[in-house]
Design a protein around this motif. Structure first.
Motif, PDB file in Angstrom:
ATOM      1  N   LEU A   1       0.833  -1.158   0.008  1.00 48.00           N
ATOM      2  CA  LEU A   1      -0.111   0.196   0.003  1.00 48.00           C
ATOM      3  C   LEU A   1       0.806   1.347   0.019  1.00 48.00           C
ATOM      4  CD1 LEU A   1      -2.712  -1.229   2.347  1.00 48.00           C
ATOM      5  CD2 LEU A   1      -2.949  -0.822   0.089  1.00 48.00           C
ATOM      6  N   HIS A   2       1.883   1.267   0.750  1.00 45.03           N
ATOM      7  CA  HIS A   2       2.811   2.268   0.919  1.00 45.03           C
ATOM      8  C   HIS A   2       3.578   2.654  -0.608  1.00 45.03           C
ATOM      9  CE1 HIS A   2       5.530   5.316   2.629  1.00 45.03           C
ATOM     10  NE2 HIS A   2       6.667   4.852   1.735  1.00 45.03           N
ATOM     11  N   ILE A   3       3.927   1.647  -1.171  1.00 49.62           N
ATOM     12  CA  ILE A   3       4.503   1.500  -2.507  1.00 49.62           C
ATOM     13  C   ILE A   3       3.626   2.216  -3.421  1.00 49.62           C
ATOM     14  CG2 ILE A   3       5.629   0.297  -4.432  1.00 49.62           C
ATOM     15  CD1 ILE A   3       6.847  -1.438  -2.120  1.00 49.62           C
ATOM     16  N   ILE A   4       2.568   1.724  -3.596  1.00 53.12           N
ATOM     17  CA  ILE A   4       1.457   1.978  -4.428  1.00 53.12           C
ATOM     18  C   ILE A   4       1.000   3.612  -4.563  1.00 53.12           C
ATOM     19  CG2 ILE A   4      -1.035   1.739  -5.283  1.00 53.12           C
ATOM     20  CD1 ILE A   4      -0.628  -1.387  -4.749  1.00 53.12           C
ATOM     21  N   GLY A   5       0.895   3.924  -3.123  1.00 52.63           N
ATOM     22  CA  GLY A   5       0.808   5.234  -2.816  1.00 52.63           C
ATOM     23  C   GLY A   5       1.695   6.241  -3.277  1.00 52.63           C
ATOM     24  N   GLU A   6       2.937   5.676  -3.159  1.00 49.94           N
ATOM     25  CA  GLU A   6       3.910   6.736  -3.688  1.00 49.94           C
ATOM     26  C   GLU A   6       4.326   6.595  -5.158  1.00 49.94           C
ATOM     27  OE1 GLU A   6       7.495   5.593  -1.368  1.00 49.94           O
ATOM     28  OE2 GLU A   6       7.127   6.965   0.138  1.00 49.94           O
TER      29      GLU A   6
ATOM     30  N   PHE B   1      -3.893  12.385   3.164  1.00 48.25           N
ATOM     31  CA  PHE B   1      -3.762  11.752   1.799  1.00 48.25           C
ATOM     32  C   PHE B   1      -2.333  11.195   1.767  1.00 48.25           C
ATOM     33  CE2 PHE B   1      -7.628  13.492   0.359  1.00 48.25           C
ATOM     34  CZ  PHE B   1      -8.424  12.428  -0.112  1.00 48.25           C
ATOM     35  N   ASP B   2      -1.950  10.328   2.611  1.00 49.01           N
ATOM     36  CA  ASP B   2      -0.605   9.488   2.422  1.00 49.01           C
ATOM     37  C   ASP B   2      -0.791   8.490   1.707  1.00 49.01           C
ATOM     38  OD1 ASP B   2      -2.295   7.864   4.069  1.00 49.01           O
ATOM     39  OD2 ASP B   2      -1.089   8.016   5.842  1.00 49.01           O
ATOM     40  N   SER B   3       0.487   7.930   1.520  1.00 52.26           N
ATOM     41  CA  SER B   3       0.556   6.869   0.510  1.00 52.26           C
ATOM     42  C   SER B   3      -0.648   5.891   1.037  1.00 52.26           C
ATOM     43  CB  SER B   3       1.772   6.175   0.691  1.00 52.26           C
ATOM     44  OG  SER B   3       2.274   5.736   1.961  1.00 52.26           O
ATOM     45  N   ALA B   4      -0.902   5.461   2.101  1.00 53.91           N
ATOM     46  CA  ALA B   4      -1.922   4.471   2.213  1.00 53.91           C
ATOM     47  C   ALA B   4      -3.236   4.593   1.775  1.00 53.91           C
ATOM     48  CB  ALA B   4      -1.741   4.174   3.758  1.00 53.91           C
ATOM     49  N   HIS B   5      -3.568   5.884   1.588  1.00 53.85           N
ATOM     50  CA  HIS B   5      -4.863   6.386   1.441  1.00 53.85           C
ATOM     51  C   HIS B   5      -4.975   6.665   0.095  1.00 53.85           C
ATOM     52  CE1 HIS B   5      -5.323   6.828   5.751  1.00 53.85           C
ATOM     53  NE2 HIS B   5      -6.794   6.507   5.483  1.00 53.85           N
TER      54      HIS B   5
END
Length: 194
Positions: free
Chosen positions: A19-24, A102-106
């Motif tokens: 989720l972090h990677i996708i968000g970034e 709206f961090d990477s997880a969101h």
């Protein structure tokens, strides 16, 4: 990665990392090597827990939705037990939206919903996600006494998602969300005219 995240079970650490990677960087940025590095696990752990990238994306999307549904269900239950009117519910939604950074997880779920448009294998997970949101919206609308809550649930979810996407893209406040929810709920509460 925080200490708490490092001590989580391997499968959960992998999902959090995805989720972090996708968000970034979007879905294209997801590689097994990057996941392993971000999660602090061996490369073999990624493929052990998730046979394909499709499985990994699907489980990541469903994990996010389950967590959001749990959080919003708790809020809906609180509203039902304490009693809340339409204005209070819209205000609460605005506070929740304003409190959602709206961090990477969101950002990741929006990326995954778009990816589901490209990859039909993810559509079932996306449909499951929206079904959960629809159920929650129907519960809240019913608690507010809105007639035909089941029918209006998908519209409410679409409105919230669309305004959240707009907030993401423009950096605007949640005021539009509150106004739109009030408009929808008040309009739904008005009896049909001949």
């Amino acid at each position: 990665m925080s200490h708490a995240a490092r001590s989580a079970p391997t499968r959960q650490r992998i999902i959090t990392a995805v989720l972090h990677i996708i968000g970034e960087g979007g879905v294209a940025a997801v590689t097994n090597r990057r996941i392993a590095k971000e999660a602090g696990v061996s490369l073999g752990s990624v493929t052990y827990h998730f046979e394909t990238q499709h499985d990994l994306l699907r489980e990541s999307l469903l994990h996010f939705v389950r967590e959001e549904t749990r959080r919003f269900t708790e809020l809906a239950d609180q509203c039902q037990s304490e009693g809340i009117d339409i204005g209070g519910a819209a205000s609460l939604a605005g506070q929740v939206a304003d409190g959602t950074s709206f961090d990477s997880a969101h950002i990741a779920p929006f990326e995954l919903y778009v990816e589901a448009g490209r990859d039909e294998r993810l559509r079932e997970a996306a449909a499951e996600a929206f079904t959960a949101y629809d159920r929650l919206a129907a519960q809240i609308l019913t608690g507010l006494g809105v007639p035909d809550a089941e029918r209006l649930a998908a519209t409410t979810v679409a409105l919230v998602m669309g305004l959240q996407l707009r907030r993401l893209a423009t950096g605007s406040s949640a005021d539009d969300l509150v106004d739109a929810l009030l408009l929808l709920a008040r309009g739904a509460a008005v009896p049909d005219r001949p």
